[in-house]
Motif scaffolding. Structure first.
Motif, PDB file in Angstrom:
ATOM      1  N   SER A 275      30.254 -35.087 -61.327  1.00 12.36           N
ATOM      2  CA  SER A 275      31.031 -35.855 -62.305  1.00 12.36           C
ATOM      3  C   SER A 275      32.480 -36.020 -61.844  1.00 12.36           C
ATOM      4  CB  SER A 275      30.974 -35.144 -63.660  1.00 12.36           C
ATOM      5  OG  SER A 275      31.927 -35.678 -64.547  1.00 12.36           O
TER       6      SER A 275
ATOM      7  N   ARG B  40      30.633 -39.719 -66.744  1.00  7.61           N
ATOM      8  CA  ARG B  40      29.621 -39.310 -67.725  1.00  7.61           C
ATOM      9  C   ARG B  40      28.244 -39.903 -67.472  1.00  7.61           C
ATOM     10  NH1 ARG B  40      31.439 -36.681 -72.215  1.00  7.61           N
ATOM     11  NH2 ARG B  40      33.707 -36.409 -72.322  1.00  7.61           N
TER      12      ARG B  40
ATOM     13  N   ALA C 136      23.429 -32.558 -71.623  1.00  2.59           N
ATOM     14  CA  ALA C 136      23.218 -33.646 -70.660  1.00  2.59           C
ATOM     15  C   ALA C 136      21.776 -34.114 -70.721  1.00  2.59           C
ATOM     16  CB  ALA C 136      23.560 -33.189 -69.250  1.00  2.59           C
TER      17      ALA C 136
ATOM     18  N   ILE D  45      25.952 -37.402 -69.262  1.00  2.00           N
ATOM     19  CA  ILE D  45      26.572 -36.180 -69.789  1.00  2.00           C
ATOM     20  C   ILE D  45      27.005 -36.453 -71.229  1.00  2.00           C
ATOM     21  CG2 ILE D  45      28.507 -34.567 -69.568  1.00  2.00           C
ATOM     22  CD1 ILE D  45      28.352 -34.953 -66.552  1.00  2.00           C
TER      23      ILE D  45
ATOM     24  N   MET E 172      30.765 -32.945 -72.295  1.00  2.00           N
ATOM     25  CA  MET E 172      31.459 -32.464 -71.089  1.00  2.00           C
ATOM     26  C   MET E 172      32.069 -31.083 -71.325  1.00  2.00           C
ATOM     27  SD  MET E 172      32.087 -33.651 -67.950  1.00  2.00           S
ATOM     28  CE  MET E 172      32.301 -35.443 -67.922  1.00  2.00           C
TER      29      MET E 172
ATOM     30  N   LEU F  72      29.445 -28.372 -71.253  1.00  2.00           N
ATOM     31  CA  LEU F  72      29.042 -28.044 -69.878  1.00  2.00           C
ATOM     32  C   LEU F  72      30.065 -27.111 -69.236  1.00  2.00           C
ATOM     33  CD1 LEU F  72      27.700 -31.187 -67.927  1.00  2.00           C
ATOM     34  CD2 LEU F  72      26.442 -29.137 -68.590  1.00  2.00           C
TER      35      LEU F  72
END
Length: 247
Positions: free
Chosen positions: A174, A185, A220, A229, A232, A235
């Motif tokens: 990313s 994304r 995701a 994604i 974010m 993650l």
């Protein structure tokens, strides 16, 4: 009137100053005239078809290769003959650095899609770097970036569970997509899931389970090779949680 060959050579000739990935590549930080000097080292960029080999382990070091278009994977053969993926390279990144210490390539490099590279003759590059401190500095930064990437990889393999590794891998892609002006994304994976597993030290079924876990947590969505994604920050927190466990 120029003949067909000189016309073709003119249009295939690399021009660093006009390259779309200039800010990510070896000319980073060089002035206009210095870039023109570097440009003289790139005799002619060339295309590498999907699945074709750019160089193999054991080949002599002749050139470094800047990825201009497309993507590559590097890999080595393990003792039992299995492929171990060691990296994935995008436009603006360099291939061939593995051969600088011994003058022999330590890994194989394959095109993951139809790609194009700019070969930079290494002996000529070294000579020019002695004349241009800014080029030597740029080369040092690229080598340092490789060392940091290797350290990050060791940290990931040593400290992260399978879901955390997959999350870190997606975050890394990313960030690299974002640097190139693409969506951070939504992007398309150029590598197969088996190759991701090899790179992350995970079995294919573990990768598939990890993809399902990320989807179930709303982090995701990976459908085929399409990545979306959805969270974010989530993650990032998943990856950061690994570091909290270690401290």
């Amino acid at each position: 009137m120029p003949d067909a060959r000189s016309y073709r050579d003119h249009h295939l000739k690399a021009a660093c100053s006009n390259c779309s990935v200039l800010e990510l590549c070896l000319p980073l930080g060089l002035s206009g005239p210095e870039i023109e000097q570097l440009d003289t080292l790139i005799v002619q960029r060339f295309k590498v078809k999907k699945g074709a080999t750019l160089f193999r382990a054991g080949d002599s070091l002749r050139s470094l290769y800047a990825v201009r278009i497309g993507s590559f994977k590097t890999s080595m053969l393990s003792v039992d003959g299995r492929e171990q993926v060691t990296g994935f390279q995008m436009p603006g990144e360099m291939l061939g650095l593995d051969a600088i210490s011994t003058d022999l390539h330590a890994c194989n490099a394959y095109a993951l899609e139809d790609s194009e590279v700019c070969p930079i003759h290494f002996a000529h590059l070294e000579k020019l770097a002695r004349e241009l401190p800014s080029l030597q500095h740029s080369l040092n930064k690229i080598l340092s970036r490789e060392i940091v990437r290797d350290h990050d990889m060791l940290m990931m393999l040593g400290n992260m569970n399978s879901d955390e590794r997959l999350a870190a891998f997606l975050l890394n892609l990313s960030q690299r997509m974002d640097l190139r002006g693409y969506s951070s994304r939504e992007f398309v994976l150029k590598m197969r899931r088996e190759e991701i597993g090899s790179y992350l030290g995970l079995r294919l079924e573990t990768i598939c389970r990890g993809i399902a876990h990320l989807r179930d947590q709303g982090l995701a969505q990976i459908s085929g090779r399409d990545v979306k994604i959805q969270n974010m920050d989530g993650l990032k927190q998943l990856v950061a949680g690994c570091h909290r466990h270690q401290s």
